[in-house]
Design a protein around this motif. Structure first.
Motif, mmCIF file in Angstrom:
data_model
loop_
_atom_site.group_PDB
_atom_site.id
_atom_site.type_symbol
_atom_site.label_atom_id
_atom_site.label_comp_id
_atom_site.label_asym_id
_atom_site.label_seq_id
_atom_site.Cartn_x
_atom_site.Cartn_y
_atom_site.Cartn_z
ATOM 1 N N LEU A 182 32.092 44.634 35.382
ATOM 2 C CA LEU A 182 31.732 43.370 35.976
ATOM 3 C C LEU A 182 32.598 42.290 35.265
ATOM 4 C CD1 LEU A 182 27.821 43.653 36.729
ATOM 5 C CD2 LEU A 182 29.589 43.382 38.446
ATOM 6 N N SER A 183 32.626 42.399 33.922
ATOM 7 C CA SER A 183 33.493 41.590 33.062
ATOM 8 C C SER A 183 34.788 41.657 33.346
ATOM 9 C CB SER A 183 33.409 41.795 31.705
ATOM 10 O OG SER A 183 31.886 41.854 31.233
ATOM 11 N N LEU A 184 35.254 42.689 33.844
ATOM 12 C CA LEU A 184 36.755 42.911 34.492
ATOM 13 C C LEU A 184 37.021 42.120 35.557
ATOM 14 C CD1 LEU A 184 37.857 46.578 33.699
ATOM 15 C CD2 LEU A 184 38.362 44.290 32.388
ATOM 16 N N LEU A 185 35.887 42.072 36.284
ATOM 17 C CA LEU A 185 36.154 41.403 37.943
ATOM 18 C C LEU A 185 35.900 39.844 37.575
ATOM 19 C CD1 LEU A 185 33.792 43.736 40.033
ATOM 20 C CD2 LEU A 185 36.340 43.535 40.060
ATOM 21 N N LYS A 186 35.167 39.527 36.578
ATOM 22 C CA LYS A 186 34.936 38.206 36.312
ATOM 23 C C LYS A 186 36.293 37.632 35.751
ATOM 24 C CE LYS A 186 32.543 34.661 33.507
ATOM 25 N NZ LYS A 186 31.394 34.766 32.560
ATOM 26 N N GLU A 187 36.904 38.419 35.152
ATOM 27 C CA GLU A 187 38.457 38.069 34.362
ATOM 28 C C GLU A 187 39.723 38.358 35.350
ATOM 29 O OE1 GLU A 187 38.391 40.336 30.857
ATOM 30 O OE2 GLU A 187 36.705 39.078 30.211
ATOM 31 N N PHE A 188 39.487 38.894 36.712
ATOM 32 C CA PHE A 188 40.480 39.086 37.468
ATOM 33 C C PHE A 188 41.303 38.003 37.718
ATOM 34 C CE2 PHE A 188 42.428 40.210 41.620
ATOM 35 C CZ PHE A 188 42.962 41.316 41.327
ATOM 36 N N ASP A 189 42.751 37.860 37.348
ATOM 37 C CA ASP A 189 43.402 36.676 37.371
ATOM 38 C C ASP A 189 44.501 36.493 38.165
ATOM 39 O OD1 ASP A 189 44.584 38.185 35.780
ATOM 40 O OD2 ASP A 189 44.751 36.872 33.986
ATOM 41 N N VAL A 190 44.751 37.310 39.218
ATOM 42 C CA VAL A 190 45.812 37.199 40.021
ATOM 43 C C VAL A 190 46.038 36.087 40.688
ATOM 44 C CG1 VAL A 190 47.432 38.609 41.608
ATOM 45 C CG2 VAL A 190 46.009 39.951 39.874
ATOM 46 N N ASP A 191 47.329 35.448 40.614
ATOM 47 C CA ASP A 191 47.236 34.278 41.407
ATOM 48 C C ASP A 191 48.178 34.423 42.563
ATOM 49 O OD1 ASP A 191 50.180 33.958 40.912
ATOM 50 O OD2 ASP A 191 49.566 33.169 38.847
ATOM 51 N N ASP A 192 48.327 33.661 43.444
ATOM 52 C CA ASP A 192 48.977 33.981 44.750
ATOM 53 C C ASP A 192 50.406 34.080 44.539
ATOM 54 O OD1 ASP A 192 46.721 33.161 45.989
ATOM 55 O OD2 ASP A 192 47.229 31.145 46.642
ATOM 56 N N ASN A 193 51.150 33.501 43.688
ATOM 57 C CA ASN A 193 52.476 33.658 43.204
ATOM 58 C C ASN A 193 52.760 35.187 43.063
ATOM 59 O OD1 ASN A 193 53.539 31.428 43.957
ATOM 60 N ND2 ASN A 193 53.233 30.478 41.602
ATOM 61 N N GLN A 194 51.754 35.918 42.194
ATOM 62 C CA GLN A 194 51.672 37.309 42.142
ATOM 63 C C GLN A 194 51.691 38.150 43.136
ATOM 64 O OE1 GLN A 194 49.043 36.897 38.551
ATOM 65 N NE2 GLN A 194 50.249 38.163 37.409
ATOM 66 N N LEU A 195 50.668 37.665 44.073
ATOM 67 C CA LEU A 195 50.489 38.380 45.227
ATOM 68 C C LEU A 195 51.724 38.508 46.193
ATOM 69 C CD1 LEU A 195 46.736 37.162 46.085
ATOM 70 C CD2 LEU A 195 47.351 39.337 45.442
ATOM 71 N N ARG A 196 52.298 37.221 46.099
ATOM 72 C CA ARG A 196 53.501 37.240 47.084
ATOM 73 C C ARG A 196 54.732 38.209 46.596
ATOM 74 N NH1 ARG A 196 52.380 31.732 46.414
ATOM 75 N NH2 ARG A 196 51.292 30.790 48.158
ATOM 76 N N ARG A 197 54.611 38.995 45.565
ATOM 77 C CA ARG A 197 55.493 39.847 44.954
ATOM 78 C C ARG A 197 55.490 41.137 45.726
ATOM 79 N NH1 ARG A 197 54.526 38.847 38.845
ATOM 80 N NH2 ARG A 197 55.174 40.986 38.761
ATOM 81 N N ILE A 198 53.878 41.265 46.301
ATOM 82 C CA ILE A 198 53.788 42.541 46.953
ATOM 83 C C ILE A 198 54.097 42.464 48.452
ATOM 84 C CG2 ILE A 198 51.954 44.128 47.587
ATOM 85 C CD1 ILE A 198 50.168 42.923 45.712
ATOM 86 N N ASN A 199 55.368 43.032 48.819
ATOM 87 C CA ASN A 199 56.286 43.005 49.971
ATOM 88 C C ASN A 199 55.816 44.205 50.700
ATOM 89 O OD1 ASN A 199 57.694 40.732 49.203
ATOM 90 N ND2 ASN A 199 59.097 41.821 47.629
ATOM 91 N N GLN A 200 55.297 45.207 50.440
ATOM 92 C CA GLN A 200 55.188 46.182 51.228
ATOM 93 C C GLN A 200 54.210 45.754 52.245
ATOM 94 O OE1 GLN A 200 54.533 46.599 47.883
ATOM 95 N NE2 GLN A 200 55.275 48.270 46.958
ATOM 96 N N PRO A 201 54.098 46.618 53.538
ATOM 97 C CA PRO A 201 52.859 46.245 54.373
ATOM 98 C C PRO A 201 51.564 46.513 53.685
ATOM 99 C CG PRO A 201 54.536 47.691 55.340
ATOM 100 C CD PRO A 201 54.972 47.277 53.947
#
Length: 277
Positions: A182-201
């Motif tokens: 649960l603490s890991l989920l609370k600390e999950f910190d992926v931002d939109d710029n990082q998400l945009r690096r996932i180019n696969q479908p």
């Protein structure tokens, strides 16, 4: 239930299918890898399946866990560098899948996210649950985890055998481990710029009747940010949707034409997989 080693490992079917694309499943908070059980009969028609099992005493960081998953996948891919790899994560596992895909973007052909728990930031009340989970007596913790099952899953849509498997998996998570994850989920910190690096479908599945997390709004957000993503809404499904009778992940993949070019749709009859470590 097979004994899980003291480090993350893959559960594998007794009959391997190296000529099929590799399908890697990252589990939810339970970490057992066993709750894909109701989907394996369908998925094995087109994939060689591996389920991650995270030991109950594992208290590693996101980065360490992601690196361990990548190492396990690379070991599998090393046997046949030409075959496609599909990465699928559910809830906690979907957050891990995002971390893995960002760290090793060229390793995967397709990514599937099921009710990703990255939406936990929009459930502030869950932050208060983390310290409470830490301090309650262990007997109350296990009782509470069972009481909370109707929030975790739409139980009437799950067969009795799979409902029991869910109860067993929830009970297997020690209190200390639950607090850590649960603490890991609370600390999950992926931002939109990082998400945009996932180019696969990317295919994002959202249970519209999820009582635990706002999975529908999170799916909508991810589809807007990820460069090549589409959403599938499961209108009557709860959080643990892959256990539900009417949810067939392999059929969803086929209907959405989500198979990579060249990956054959196999049509043969198989039995439900028995996992080995």
């Amino acid at each position: 239930m097979p004994e899980i080693k003291s480090h993350p490992c893959f559960l594998t079917p007794k009959s391997l299918k190296p000529e099929y694309p590799l399908f890697v499943f990252l589990p939810g908070m339970d970490g057992t890898g066993q709750l894909l059980r109701s989907q394996t009969a369908g998925l094995e028609k087109g994939f060689d399946i591996r389920c991650l099992a995270i030991p109950p005493d594992d208290l590693t960081s996101w980065d360490v866990l992601a690196d361990q998953v990548i190492a396990l996948i690379e070991a599998e891919v090393g046997k046949d560098p030409q075959r496609s790899v599909y990465l699928c994560g559910e809830s906690f596992g979907a957050c891990l899948a995002i971390k893995v895909a960002i760290r090793a973007p060229k390793l995967f052909e397709r990514v599937i996210l099921v009710n990703p728990a990255s939406s936990i930031s929009r459930r502030p009340w869950m932050y208060f649950g983390i310290p409470l989970t830490r301090i309650v007596p262990e007997c109350f913790y296990h009782f509470g985890s069972l009481i909370g099952l109707p929030v975790l899953a739409n139980l009437e849509r799950i067969a009795p055998r799979d409902r029991q498997a869910l109860m067993d998996a929830v009970q297997m998570v020690p209190q200390k481990t639950a607090v850590w994850r649960l603490s890991l989920l609370k600390e999950f910190d992926v931002d939109d710029n990082q998400l945009r690096r996932i180019n696969q479908p990317v295919l994002v599945l959202a249970g519209a009747a999820d009582r635990l997390l706002p999975s529908l709004s999170e799916a909508e957000h991810l589809v807007k940010v990820l460069p090549n993503a589409e959403m599938v809404v499961l209108p009557h499904s709860g959080h643990a949707c892959l256990l539900e009778r009417d949810v067939n992940l392999y059929e969803i993949i086929k209907e959405r034409k989500f198979l990579a070019c060249g990956d054959r749709v196999w049509a043969s009859n198989h039995q439900v997989l028995n996992w080995t470590v």
